[in-house]
Design an enzyme around this catalytic site. Structure first.
Site, PDB file in Angstrom:
ATOM      1  CB  SER A 227      -0.943  -0.045   1.207  1.00 42.60           C
ATOM      2  OG  SER A 227      -1.890   0.981   1.165  1.00 42.60           O
TER       3      SER A 227
ATOM      4  CE  LYS B  95      -4.777  -2.457   0.310  1.00 44.95           C
ATOM      5  NZ  LYS B  95      -4.877  -1.000   0.148  1.00 44.95           N
TER       6      LYS B  95
ATOM      7  CG  ASP C 246       7.632   4.552 -11.451  1.00 53.34           C
ATOM      8  OD1 ASP C 246       8.320   3.534 -11.577  1.00 53.34           O
ATOM      9  OD2 ASP C 246       6.392   4.556 -11.506  1.00 53.34           O
TER      10      ASP C 246
END
Length: 574
Positions: free
Chosen positions: A302, A327, A313
Site C-alpha cells: 500500500s 496492493k 519511477d
C-alpha cells in the site's frame, strides 16, 4: 438436518445478490434502482420469515453481520464492515493514538494453564514507567481476576480514557517476590512509526518506518533532518520492510522530502473519469541529491509501495530487497448507522511512470475459485522511469537490487511457536540485567547461546515431525500397493534412523538465526523496539547490499541511469 447460521448467512447473501442479476437480465440493467429495491425487499422478507418460522432461535446481529461479511468477502479483502464495537481499534490504527497503558499482549498456555502476558511495553509508556515487563502474566485488573480471560478481554479492560486510574497485578517469573501490583494512570498512547534512526555502516543514515499513520511523515522528516546534521552521513536508507502501509497522504509527503516541490507522485482512478485525482508533492524538499535507498520485502504494501514505487519511477532511489506485496487499491471510509464504518475500495492508484502495481484482479476468478493475477510476466506492460529504465505493471514493486529474505527454518519456527526464545530472554534478563550493554555493543556470545541450549528441555521440545509423517505415509502406500518386502522394509528403517532429530546438532546448525531471535528478545526487555531495530541491523543482508552499492564508485548512478555531469573545460579563452 439442521442448517448452521453460516449457511443461513450465505443464503441471505445469495438472495440479496442473485435477485438483482436475474431482474437485470429481464430489464437489461443490473444497477437499476427498482431492481435493487426489490432485492432488498426480498432479503428483508426472507430474514423475517426465517426469524419467525425457523425451528431454533436465530442470533439476529450475528447472522446479519455474517451475511454482510460474506458479501464483502466476495468483492475484495480490503472492503470491510467495521461494527461499532471495533471502531476504536480501527481509529487507533489510522491515527496511531489510543487511551491505555502502552503494551502488546500475548495469550498463551503454560503447563496447561491459559493466561495473558505482557509481551512488549512501548518505550516510555505508562506500562514501562510503572515497571511492567515482558513475561509478566496478568492475574488481576482493578481487583478482578483475569482467570480464563482472553487477550481481547484483558485489552478492553486496560484501555480507557487518559488520566483514569487502574491497578494491575502480575506474576513475574524468575523473581523471588513473584506477585507484584502496579498502580498508575492510563494515558494517550502515541504509536511511534519511527522506532529508531541512526548511523550505521560508517556513513549510512538509517530510518526505520514501520507504518503510515498521521505521525509518520513528521517523524521521518525529523529523523532525516537530524541525520543530515551528522557529518558522517553520506547516504540515506529508508527501511519499509514489513510496513503494511496506511495513510496515502503520508507517502506523498515522504516522497516530497526527496524530490522537487510539485512533482507528481500518484494518480487515483475510480469508476469513471470524473473521479480521477492527481497527487503532487506540496512540501519543500529536504534533500534532492543525497544518495537514497529504500528497503522492501513481501510485507511492504500500500503506502509503502507508493513511496518505494514513486521514488523508483522518479529515479530518485535504488530499491533493494525482494518483491513487494502488490496492493494498488485505495480505500476510503463511509459512516454507517449505529456508529458502524464501511471501509470500501474506491480507486486504483498509478505511480509516476503510469503503471498499476496491483497483483490480484479481484474482479476475475480462475475455475477453482481463486483470484486471477492482473498480469503475467509475458503480458505485463512495460513502462519507463524518468531516466528511461524499464519497469513493469502488476506484481508489486520489483527491486533494483534483489536480496533474498532468510528462509524461516522449521526448528526456528518451533522455537518461536513455543516461546523458548521469549522465556529464555525473560530468565536471562532477570539474572543478568545489570550486565547487558547498550544495543550498539551487545551481541549474543557463545556463552549466552550455550545457556540457551541448556535452557531448552529436550524432552519438552516439540518438532514439527514432517519427515516422520511423510515417511509413515510412504510406508502405508508402499504396503497398499504391494511393494513392501523385507529389503524395502530395511531401507525404510534405515531412513527413519537417519531422519531422527538431534536437538543439540540442530541448534548449532542454525546458530545465526537462533542468536538473532535471542538477541531481539533480550533487547526488547531493556531497550524496547528501538533496541530490537539496532540489534537487527548489525547483521542485515539488505543493509549490506546497500553499503556495497553506495561504496562502489559509480554504481548508484549506473543503476538509476543518471547522466554523467559534464565537467568544466580547463581551456583558457584566447
Amino acid at each position: 438436518m439442521k442448517k448452521t447460521l453460516k449457511y443461513f448467512a450465505w443464503a441471505c447473501v445469495i438472495a440479496a445478490l442473485a435477485a438483482p442479476v436475474a431482474l437485470a437480465d429481464d430489464e437489461k440493467a443490473v444497477n437499476d434502482d427498482a431492481a435493487i429495491a426489490r432485492s432488498l425487499d426480498i432479503f428483508n422478507t426472507l430474514y423475517k420469515e426465517l426469524n419467525t418460522f425457523y425451528v431454533d432461535t436465530i442470533d439476529a446481529q450475528k447472522s446479519i453481520e455474517n451475511a454482510i461479511n460474506a458479501m464483502l468477502d466476495d468483492i475484495d479483502p480490503y472492503t470491510e464492515y467495521i461494527p461499532a464495537k471495533e471502531t476504536d481499534e480501527f481509529i487507533t490504527i489510522s491515527t496511531g493514538e489510543y487511551g491505555g497503558i502502552g503494551s502488546y499482549l500475548m495469550e498463551r498456555t503454560v503447563n496447561g494453564k491459559k493466561g495473558v502476558y505482557i509481551s512488549g511495553p512501548y518505550e516510555g509508556s505508562p506500562a514501562a514507567r510503572a515497571g511492567l515487563r515482558s513475561g509478566d502474566r496478568i492475574i488481576m485488573i482493578d481487583g478482578d481476576s483475569t482467570a480464563n480471560w482472553t487477550s481481547d478481554q484483558v485489552s478492553k479492560r486496560l484501555k480507557g480514557q487518559a488520566n483514569t486510574h487502574l491497578t494491575v497485578t502480575v506474576v513475574r517469573p524468575y523473581d523471588e517476590d513473584s506477585i507484584k501490583t502496579f498502580s498508575f494512570n492510563r494515558e494517550t498512547i502515541s504509536v511511534n512509526p519511527v522506532p529508531y534512526y541512526g548511523v550505521t555502516r560508517d556513513n549510512i543514515g538509517y530510518i526505520d518506518l514501520t507504518s503510515f499513520n498521521e505521525k509518520s511523515a513528521q517523524q521521518v522528516r525529523d529523523a532525516l533532518i537530524e541525520l543530515k546534521k551528522d557529518p558522517r552521513v553520506k547516504n540515506i536508507v529508508l527501511d519499509l520492510r514489513s510496513n503494511g502501509g496506511g495513510i496515502v497522504e503520508g507517502a506523498i509527503q515522504i516522497v516530497g522530502y526527496f524530490v522537487p516541490k510539485g512533482t507528481q507522485v500518484l494518480v487515483m482512478r475510480g469508476r469513471d473519469k470524473s473521479s480521477e485525482r492527481t497527487y503532487k508533492t506540496t512540501v519543500d524538499p529536504i534533500d534532492t541529491n543525497i544518495p537514497l535507498a529504500v528497503l522492501i520485502d513481501g510485507g511492504s504494501a500500500s503506502a509503502s509501495e507508493i513511496t518505494a514505487g514513486a521514488l523508483q519511477d522518479l529515479d530518485r532511489a535504488v530499491i533493494i530487497g525482494s518483491r513487494s506485496f502488490g496492493k494498488g487499491l485505495v480505500q476510503s471510509t463511509r459512516q454507517l448507522p449505529y456508529d458502524g464504518i464501511l471501509k470500501v475500495t474506491i480507486a486504483k492508484y498509478y505511480i509516476p511512470s503510469g503503471r498499476l502495481i496491483q497483483e490480484v484482479d479481484y474482479g476475475n476468478r480462475n475455475d477453482d475459485g481463486t483470484y486471477k493475477k492482473t498480469t503475467t510476466d509475458s503480458t505485463a506492460r512495460i513502462f519507463h522511469t524518468v531516466h528511461g529504465r524499464e519497469v513493469r505493471e502488476g506484481g508489486g514493486i520489483m527491486p533494483d537490487i534483489k536480496v533474498e529474505p532468510r528462509e524461516l527454518k522449521r526448528i526456528v519456527y518451533n522455537i518461536m511457536r513455543d516461546h523458548w526464545d521469549f522465556d529464555f530472554a525473560t530468565k536471562y534478563v532477570a539474572e543478568h540485567g545489570q550486565e547487558i550493554p547498550e544495543p550498539a555493543n551487545f551481541q549474543v556470545t557463545d556463552e549466552i547461546f550455550n545457556e540457551f541450549k541448556a535452557f531448552i528441555n529436550a524432552d519438552k521440545f516439540e518438532y514439527d515431525k514432517v519427515c516422520e509423517q511423510q515417511l509413515a505415509t510412504l510406508r502405508k502406500t508402499a504396503t497398499a500397493e504391494g511393494y513392501m518386502n523385507d529389503s524395502i522394509q530395511a531401507q525404510f528403517d534405515l531412513l527413519e534412523q537417519m531422519l531422527k532429530h538431534d536437538l543439540d546438532h540442530d541448534l548449532d546448525l542454525h546458530l545465526r538465526d537462533i542468536t538473532y531471535l535471542i538477541g531481539q528478545e533480550i533487547m526488547d526487555r531493556l531497550y524496547y523496539q528501538r533496541g530490537q531495530v539496532q540489534n537487527s541491523i548489525k547483521d542485515d543482508d539488505y543493509l549490506d547490499a546497500a553499503k556495497k552499492m553506495f561504496d562502489t564508485a559509480g554504481e548508484y548512478q549506473r543503476i538509476l541511469n543518471i547522466p554523467a555531469k559534464k565537467g568544466k573545460s580547463n581551456k583558457k579563452k584566447k
